[in-house]
Design a protein around this motif. Sequence first.
Motif: not given
Length: 597
Positions: A154-161, A190-193, A196-201
């Motif tokens: 499988q593959a994993i993906r790093l999404s980042t700003n 999808g969306g603004n990384v 979305q990560l601040e919301d996840m936190l």
Amino acid sequence: MADRVSSLDLWPIGNCQVSGLIDADGALVWGCVPRVDSDPIFCALLNGERQEEGVWRLSLEGQISARQEYRRNSAVLSTVLEAADGSAVEILDFCPRFRRSGRMYRPVAYVRIVRPLAGTPRLSVNLSPKKDYGAEIAPRTNGTNHIRYLVGHQAIRLSTNAPVGYILEGQTFRVESDLHFFLGPDEPFGGNVRQQLEDMLEATEDYWRTWVRGLATPLEWQEAVIRAAITLKLCQHEETGAIVAAMTTSIPEAPGSERNWDYRYCWIRDAYYTVQALNGLGALDVLEKYLAYLRNIIDSARGGRVQPLYSVMGVPELVEEVAENLPGYRGMGPVRVGNDAYTQVQHDAYGQIVLPTIQGFFDLRLFRMADLRDFESLEDVGEMAWKFHDQPDAGLWEFRTRQEVHTYSALMSWAACDRLANAAAHLGLTDRHELWSQRAKAIAEKIDAEAWNEEHGHYASAFGGRHLDASLLQMIELRFHGSGDERFKKTFAAIEQTLRRGEHMLRYDTEDDFGRPETAFNICTFWLIEALYLVGRKDEARELFETMLSHRTRSGLLSEDLDFTSGELWGNFPQTYSLVGIINCAALLSKPWTVAR
């Protein structure tokens, strides 16, 4: 760098689907994908001197210090790195976990957020996952805002700003605003990384604080209990309900001992103690999911033998092999994958299935109460306990080269029959109550006749034997004897004299397949503390408990074993057995809440 040395000064993160261990400098050094028993794409912990492979390290240029703590009542870790010029950054590590769209969102994903705190910090990112148990660095491709790593099938993906080019080249760059990293499924983010990560936190912190709020903690040692409880929950694979013994494999029980075992599986015994401890805190969500796992195990056994352990998916075959490409913890191999203990006969497992399952017949808080059909299935397990209560097995310490009729296994068989009698009475099944009561009485008489050594004046670890082991202290916990029973008191005195090493307890002191044990077994020390309290030596019990707490890592946790001379921790980490000891002893020893009111 060659001067980096693996340590158990580790900080677990996770979301009950995937987990990771962060070291003292904020590097992700252990993490298996997509499950705890899968290939460790982050394997620096077991990679000997090759600490820059199989790691996700965020390095601050000129770093002179690091300090870490969990955000209050959560599994979100904060690491602050400071440099000689006064610049500093904070790294927030977590695995997302919160309710979304009517279900729990717990992706196979790691989130890292970097915030500049002072000065002009310069950072480099080393993200180098490996594949096939350290065989090679995972191949990668990249796009404008992501990097894709092929790990196994499988593959994993790093999404980042963050600047992807800097990451690809390992180049140091200046951090002028918050950086956000999401390493997860191979799909477009999808969306603004950032948002979305601040919301996840925020949502993940809220989840954990809400979960902790529902715990019935003792008055004293609350922080220790809360951290142990959160970590025990992280050791559950929520998809199936299985609870692993530890997150790691092959941390040796003692230096160079080759007592290196893979603990990333569900031992029926360890899981029993885990749910028992969490039940005392009111964490019924863990129990309910584990009971579902047990029901599947019972169905698969179809009235036959139950193994001592299974994979988190309930797979019975766990063939033991050696991962040749991993040097091991501090170079101390072998690194084992799988565990041949699944082939062993361990009769205590029947009792450890019955005991937690019985709660389902009595506890009105459960979403799914046990019924007559569940009792009938559980009787199949009880039949095995009755059939094998006086037959040889490998015992709870899993001896690989000898079998005896172990007293602990017989005690668990007695407990299975005794608790089935209780459930039958509750269900109004008079004839079944009588049957299981008679069987429990017969096993108790057999234990008193065969395990008691008249010459030495104590119960022995095996029928007809003379040796001791710490599991005999569980006679009180199982309600086989009260703390005032003369036979138990004599056995306790003999155990202290033989197995106690100052402030610590051996599990046994006889030779096994690898010689004599060299380290204390932490859960056995907690059993000692409980026994001391129950026989009236309460001040000594509290003092010893405080000593054990002082041996915890900075993350507030324990591994399986402890060098009783140096105080260094050894064995797999974090060890559920040991965390259970923290919770149970705190509950037993704490002053009541009425003192504070």
